[in-house]
Design a protein around this motif. Structure first.
Motif, PDB file in Angstrom:
ATOM      1  N   HIS A   1      -0.511   4.268  -1.583  1.00  0.00           N
ATOM      2  CA  HIS A   1      -1.794   4.757  -1.034  1.00  0.00           C
ATOM      3  C   HIS A   1      -1.602   5.349   0.356  1.00  0.00           C
ATOM      4  O   HIS A   1      -2.556   5.442   1.127  1.00  0.00           O
ATOM      5  CB  HIS A   1      -2.801   3.599  -0.941  1.00  0.00           C
ATOM      6  CG  HIS A   1      -3.068   2.928  -2.254  1.00  0.00           C
ATOM      7  ND1 HIS A   1      -4.037   3.362  -3.123  1.00  0.00           N
ATOM      8  CD2 HIS A   1      -2.473   1.866  -2.843  1.00  0.00           C
ATOM      9  CE1 HIS A   1      -4.033   2.577  -4.200  1.00  0.00           C
ATOM     10  NE2 HIS A   1      -3.093   1.669  -4.048  1.00  0.00           N
TER      11      HIS A   1
ATOM     12  N   LEU B   1       0.818  -1.220   0.000  1.00  0.00           N
ATOM     13  CA  LEU B   1       0.000   0.000   0.000  1.00  0.00           C
ATOM     14  C   LEU B   1       0.852   1.271   0.000  1.00  0.00           C
ATOM     15  O   LEU B   1       0.366   2.347   0.337  1.00  0.00           O
ATOM     16  CB  LEU B   1      -0.961   0.009   1.195  1.00  0.00           C
ATOM     17  CG  LEU B   1      -2.052  -1.071   1.206  1.00  0.00           C
ATOM     18  CD1 LEU B   1      -2.914  -0.957   2.458  1.00  0.00           C
ATOM     19  CD2 LEU B   1      -2.936  -0.987  -0.035  1.00  0.00           C
TER      20      LEU B   1
ATOM     21  N   LEU C   1     -10.477   2.553   0.484  1.00  0.00           N
ATOM     22  CA  LEU C   1      -9.751   1.383  -0.035  1.00  0.00           C
ATOM     23  C   LEU C   1     -10.715   0.273  -0.429  1.00  0.00           C
ATOM     24  O   LEU C   1     -11.833   0.196   0.082  1.00  0.00           O
ATOM     25  CB  LEU C   1      -8.794   0.840   1.034  1.00  0.00           C
ATOM     26  CG  LEU C   1      -7.669   1.757   1.533  1.00  0.00           C
ATOM     27  CD1 LEU C   1      -6.937   1.089   2.692  1.00  0.00           C
ATOM     28  CD2 LEU C   1      -6.691   2.089   0.414  1.00  0.00           C
TER      29      LEU C   1
ATOM     30  N   ALA D   1      -4.007   7.960   1.243  1.00  0.00           N
ATOM     31  CA  ALA D   1      -5.412   7.701   0.891  1.00  0.00           C
ATOM     32  C   ALA D   1      -6.229   7.479   2.166  1.00  0.00           C
ATOM     33  O   ALA D   1      -5.735   6.904   3.138  1.00  0.00           O
ATOM     34  CB  ALA D   1      -5.506   6.463   0.006  1.00  0.00           C
TER      35      ALA D   1
ATOM     36  N   GLN E   1      -7.720  -4.365   0.076  1.00  0.00           N
ATOM     37  CA  GLN E   1      -6.723  -3.420   0.606  1.00  0.00           C
ATOM     38  C   GLN E   1      -6.940  -3.158   2.101  1.00  0.00           C
ATOM     39  O   GLN E   1      -5.984  -3.012   2.859  1.00  0.00           O
ATOM     40  CB  GLN E   1      -6.776  -2.100  -0.180  1.00  0.00           C
ATOM     41  CG  GLN E   1      -6.222  -2.219  -1.592  1.00  0.00           C
ATOM     42  CD  GLN E   1      -6.487  -0.976  -2.414  1.00  0.00           C
ATOM     43  OE1 GLN E   1      -7.531  -0.319  -2.275  1.00  0.00           O
ATOM     44  NE2 GLN E   1      -5.550  -0.630  -3.287  1.00  0.00           N
TER      45      GLN E   1
END
Length: 257
Positions: free
Chosen positions: A151, A148, A159, A154, A163
């Motif tokens: 991300h 990840l 997700l 994020a 994830q």
């Protein structure tokens, strides 16, 4: 500080977990019946069995959620799990991932991992403390491990299901556990996510001992070196996937043949 393993953990004979002669009843129903289970250091073990076989209760006993009526459970040779509370067991180095991912949805991936590192210190002090270089490196390293790293900022709620599962495994890894219990990690995942999860769990073995409870036989086949089959609260069979699949008792009980 990056969490360290419990100094009392003694695994010089190679065994990480000893569960011996354990039984527990709920309202007269024997959920676990004279269970014996041994997990080696760095081993990835898959545990399968029909519903009601005692898989969840077994994990509850190892993590201190349920105390058995009889038997013993040791983490290494010296740490008696039956004398410890759930938080003490987590601090000693046993992490558990439940089936449904529980991440802080409003926080970023990075923040989730940072909060997880706090463990028993609690969330508030973490929010007001500055990360040192070692801690930041640990977070970065875990993000790469769970795939990840792209991300990191994020929002976790955005997700995909897979994830979120990896993030939750990452949150456990922030605690540096020696033993990881993972419950049905691939339920609801796409094939691609399942393949990635297989890679992730396989990569953890060696540095960690990993127990995976799973119903998906294709997934188990893709990661298993050794499989334990539970039935009515005790071990029905143990061995490689090929040995398990050709075992007549397993076929009768589990595969319904």
């Amino acid at each position: 500080m990056v969490p360290q393993a419990d100094s009392r953990l003694d695994i010089k004979n190679g065994c990480m977990l000893y569960v011996e002669d354990v039984s527990v009843s709920f309202d007269g129903f024997k959920a676990i019946n004279n269970l014996n289970l041994y997990i080696d250091e760095g081993e990835l073990r898959c545990i399968i069995g029909p519903n009601g076989a005692g898989k969840t209760t077994m994990m509850d006993i190892i993590t201190g959620k349920t105390k058995p009526d009889t038997g013993s459970a040791y983490f290494g040779q010296k740490i008696n799990l039956l004398e410890m509370s759930e938080p003490e067991i987590a601090q000693a180095g046993i992490g558990r991932k439940f089936q449904k991912p529980t991440v802080f949805e409003e926080q970023s991936v990075f923040d989730n991992l940072e909060l997880a590192m706090a463990g028993p210190r609690g969330v508030l002090p973490t929010l007001f403390s500055k990360l040192n270089g070692e801690q930041r490196d640990h977070i970065e390293q875990v993000m790469v491990q769970i795939g990840l790293q792209d991300h990191s900022m994020a929002r976790s709620g955005a997700l995909s299901h897979g994830q979120k599962q990896w993030l939750e495994i990452g949150m456990l890894l922030m605690q540096n556990p020696k033993l990881l219990l993972v419950d049905e990690p691939v339920a609801g995942m796409t094939h691609q996510e399942m393949d990635r999860t297989a890679e992730l769990l396989t990569s953890l073995a060696g540095k960690h001992s990993v127990i995976v409870v799973e119903h998906d036989m294709d997934f188990v086949r893709s990661i298993a070196k050794k499989v334990t089959v539970l039935h009515q609260g005790s071990v029905l069979a143990e061995g490689s996937m090929d040995q398990i699949q050709s075992n007549p008792r397993v076929k009768e009980v589990y595969l319904g043949e």
